[in-house]
Write a protein that holds these residues in place. Structure first.
Motif, PDB file in Angstrom:
ATOM      1  N   ALA A  85     -27.609  52.957  82.532  1.00 36.75           N
ATOM      2  CA  ALA A  85     -28.945  52.424  82.254  1.00 36.75           C
ATOM      3  C   ALA A  85     -28.866  50.983  81.763  1.00 36.75           C
ATOM      4  CB  ALA A  85     -29.657  53.300  81.231  1.00 36.75           C
ATOM      5  N   PHE A  86     -27.935  50.709  80.872  1.00 37.03           N
ATOM      6  CA  PHE A  86     -27.755  49.345  80.376  1.00 37.03           C
ATOM      7  C   PHE A  86     -27.331  48.426  81.516  1.00 37.03           C
ATOM      8  CE2 PHE A  86     -24.951  45.991  78.807  1.00 37.03           C
ATOM      9  CZ  PHE A  86     -25.683  45.438  77.764  1.00 37.03           C
ATOM     10  N   TRP A  87     -26.482  48.941  82.384  1.00 36.22           N
ATOM     11  CA  TRP A  87     -25.889  48.116  83.441  1.00 36.22           C
ATOM     12  C   TRP A  87     -26.881  47.800  84.559  1.00 36.22           C
ATOM     13  CZ3 TRP A  87     -21.298  45.704  83.132  1.00 36.22           C
ATOM     14  CH2 TRP A  87     -20.750  45.154  84.296  1.00 36.22           C
ATOM     15  N   VAL A  88     -27.565  48.825  85.080  1.00 34.29           N
ATOM     16  CA  VAL A  88     -28.411  48.618  86.268  1.00 34.29           C
ATOM     17  C   VAL A  88     -29.888  48.440  85.939  1.00 34.29           C
ATOM     18  CG1 VAL A  88     -26.799  49.998  87.628  1.00 34.29           C
ATOM     19  CG2 VAL A  88     -28.867  51.077  86.713  1.00 34.29           C
ATOM     20  N   GLY A  89     -30.307  48.790  84.717  1.00 35.05           N
ATOM     21  CA  GLY A  89     -31.718  48.691  84.350  1.00 35.05           C
ATOM     22  C   GLY A  89     -32.372  50.059  84.305  1.00 35.05           C
ATOM     23  N   ASP A  90     -33.218  50.274  83.309  1.00 29.60           N
ATOM     24  CA  ASP A  90     -33.851  51.583  83.118  1.00 29.60           C
ATOM     25  C   ASP A  90     -34.682  52.021  84.319  1.00 29.60           C
ATOM     26  OD1 ASP A  90     -32.826  52.111  80.576  1.00 29.60           O
ATOM     27  OD2 ASP A  90     -34.378  50.919  79.599  1.00 29.60           O
ATOM     28  N   LEU A  91     -35.340  51.077  84.980  1.00 29.30           N
ATOM     29  CA  LEU A  91     -36.248  51.428  86.074  1.00 29.30           C
ATOM     30  C   LEU A  91     -35.584  51.396  87.442  1.00 29.30           C
ATOM     31  CD1 LEU A  91     -39.443  49.481  84.890  1.00 29.30           C
ATOM     32  CD2 LEU A  91     -38.842  51.882  84.514  1.00 29.30           C
ATOM     33  N   PRO A  93     -33.930  52.724  90.494  1.00 23.99           N
ATOM     34  CA  PRO A  93     -33.782  54.080  91.050  1.00 23.99           C
ATOM     35  C   PRO A  93     -32.349  54.396  91.476  1.00 23.99           C
ATOM     36  CG  PRO A  93     -34.796  52.634  92.671  1.00 23.99           C
ATOM     37  CD  PRO A  93     -34.704  51.848  91.399  1.00 23.99           C
ATOM     38  N   VAL A  94     -31.543  53.355  91.677  1.00 20.66           N
ATOM     39  CA  VAL A  94     -30.147  53.548  92.083  1.00 20.66           C
ATOM     40  C   VAL A  94     -29.274  53.445  90.833  1.00 20.66           C
ATOM     41  CG1 VAL A  94     -28.281  52.778  93.593  1.00 20.66           C
ATOM     42  CG2 VAL A  94     -30.672  52.484  94.304  1.00 20.66           C
ATOM     43  N   LYS A  95     -28.922  54.589  90.264  1.00 23.26           N
ATOM     44  CA  LYS A  95     -28.233  54.605  88.978  1.00 23.26           C
ATOM     45  C   LYS A  95     -26.802  54.082  89.048  1.00 23.26           C
ATOM     46  CE  LYS A  95     -31.872  56.059  87.052  1.00 23.26           C
ATOM     47  NZ  LYS A  95     -32.697  55.050  86.324  1.00 23.26           N
ATOM     48  N   ASN A  96     -26.232  54.075  90.244  1.00 22.87           N
ATOM     49  CA  ASN A  96     -24.889  53.518  90.398  1.00 22.87           C
ATOM     50  C   ASN A  96     -24.929  52.198  91.166  1.00 22.87           C
ATOM     51  OD1 ASN A  96     -25.564  54.553  92.876  1.00 22.87           O
ATOM     52  ND2 ASN A  96     -23.543  55.442  93.299  1.00 22.87           N
ATOM     53  N   ASP A  97     -26.052  51.500  91.060  1.00 27.31           N
ATOM     54  CA  ASP A  97     -26.234  50.227  91.765  1.00 27.31           C
ATOM     55  C   ASP A  97     -25.181  49.215  91.312  1.00 27.31           C
ATOM     56  OD1 ASP A  97     -27.234  48.170  93.270  1.00 27.31           O
ATOM     57  OD2 ASP A  97     -29.300  48.356  92.552  1.00 27.31           O
TER      58      ASP A  97
END
Length: 329
Positions: A85-91, A93-97
Motif C-alpha cells: 500500500a505504501f509502495w503502490v498507493g492505497d487506491l 488496483p494493482v497491488k503488485n504494480d
C-alpha cells in the motif's frame, strides 16, 4: 612411526589452515558488505537527509527482521521493506504494480532509482531512493525526521530507537560498530555463572533476568558496547544503575553499582571498554540502600522487536566477550 603420523598431522594442519582462511574470508566479506552498504547511504543522502538517517532506518529494519517470524528477512546490503500500500498507493488496483508512472499516478511512494522504468521492492536502488524521497518531503531538521518516522512507524519507541542509532552512527562516522567488551576488566578477580531464570524474592516473586558477576567493591564496570546512556540513576531493585542502548535495538543494563564514573552522564555516547561505574551492592530498598547482598554487577540484556521488549540470557555473550578480551591481553 613418523611416516604413519604424517597424514593425520597434515590433515590437522590443513583443517586449521582452512579455518583461518574461512575466518579471514568472513571478515573480508563483512568489510566488503559494510563498504557496499555505506556506498548506498552516501549515494542517496543529501543536505536534507544525511547518510546516518538512511543508515539508521535500514539498520532498524534489519534488527527487527532478525527477531520477528512475521517479517521477511531481506538478504544483502539493504534491509528496507515497505508495504504494498505504501509502495503502490492505497487506491491503486494493482497491488503488485511496479510501473513507476502508474505508482506516481495513484500517489504511491515507490520510486525508480535504477533507471529501468520500474519501482521494484526488491531493487536496492529503488528502495533507497524511495526512503530518501519520503524523508525529504518532511523537511531537513531532526524534528522533521522524527515526524516522518512517527507517521510511518506510528510507535514512539520505534522512533526513539531509530534516533539513537542515527546518533551513534553520526558520532562514530562508521558502520563498523559490532565490537564488544567484557563488563569487568579481565585482569581483576571476579566470578560468575549462568543464573538466568533463578527465582528472586525481594519486591515479589520474579525470575532473575540477567547474570551476576561477583567482584570486590570498586572494581571498574565498563560499557560492553557502542551506545547511548539511556537511563542513569537510582532504581529500588537495581540500586545505582545505568542502561545503555546500542545500534542493535539491545538495551544493556548495569545494576547494583557503588557509584558512577564522574565523566559519564545520561545521554552520553559510550564505547566498549569505557568505564561507566564501579561494582557495589546498592539496591533492594529506598535511595541509598546498600549492603543487603555481596558486591556484584548485575548485567542484563533486553531486545526490542518493533512491538515489545523482552529480556534474554546474557551469559553466552559474556563468555564470548570474556574470551575475546583475554585474547587481547
Amino acid at each position: 612411526m613418523f611416516q604413519s603420523l604424517r597424514y593425520p598431522i597434515f590433515l590437522v594442519l590443513s583443517f586449521f589452515a582452512l579455518a583461518s582462511v574461512a575466518t579471514a574470508e568472513s571478515e573480508q566479506s563483512k568489510e566488503q558488505l559494510l563498504i557496499q552498504r555505506m556506498g548506498y547511504y552516501q549515494q542517496y543522502s543529501n543536505p536534507s537527509v544525511p547518510w546516518y538517517f538512511l543508515a539508521a532506518v535500514d539498520k532498524y529494519e534489519r534488527n527487527i527482521q532478525q527477531v520477528r517470524n512475521d517479517l521477511k528477512k531481506r538478504e544483502g546490503p539493504i534491509a528496507l521493506q515497505f508495504s504494498d500500500a505504501f509502495w503502490v498507493g492505497d487506491l491503486n488496483p494493482v497491488k503488485n504494480d511496479r510501473l513507476s508512472s502508474a505508482i506516481s499516478f495513484f500517489g504511491g511512494n515507490g520510486m525508480d532509482g535504477s533507471g529501468d522504468g520500474k519501482a521494484d521492492l526488491e531493487n536496492n536502488d529503488d528502495l533507497m531512493l524511495t526512503l530518501s524521497n519520503y524523508l525529504i518531503k518532511y523537511g531537513h531538521s531532526e524534528n522533521d525526521f522524527k515526524k516522518a518516522l512517527k507517521d510511518y512507524y506510528v510507535r514512539d519507541e520505534a522512533v526513539r530507537q531509530i534516533m539513537i542509532i542515527a546518533q551513534i552512527y553520526q558520532h562514530f562516522e562508521t558502520l563498523d560498530l559490532d565490537q564488544h567488551a567484557f563488563p569487568l576488566p579481565v585482569g581483576n578477580d571476579y566470578s560468575y555463572r549462568s543464573t538466568w531464570g533463578s527465582s528472586r524474592g525481594w519486591g515479589g516473586r520474579r525470575m532473575h533476568e540477567g547474570t551476576d558477576l561477583y567482584a570486590s567493591y570498586g572494581v571498574p564496570v565498563r560499557s560492553t558496547t557502542y551506545g547511548v546512556i539511556e537511563v542513569m540513576g537510582w532504581n529500588d531493585f537495581g540500586g545505582w544503575r545505568i542502561g545503555i542502548r546500542d545500534i542493535h535495538n539491545t538495551y544493556h543494563y548495569f545494576a547494583h553499582l557503588s557509584h558512577f564514573n564522574k565523566g559519564v552522564k545520561e545521554g552520553h555516547i559510550v564505547e566498549p571498554g569505557m568505564i561507566i561505574g564501579y561494582v557495589g551492592s546498592s539496591g533492594y530498598g529506598k535511595k541509598g540502600t546498600s549492603g543487603k547482598f555481596p558486591p556484584h554487577l548485575h548485567y542484563g540484556m533486553y531486545k526490542f522487536n518493533g512491538r515489545i521488549e523482552w529480556a534474554y540470557d546474557p551469559f553466552p555473550s559474556l563468555k564470548h566477550w570474556e574470551i575475546e578480551d583475554r585474547k587481547a591481553m
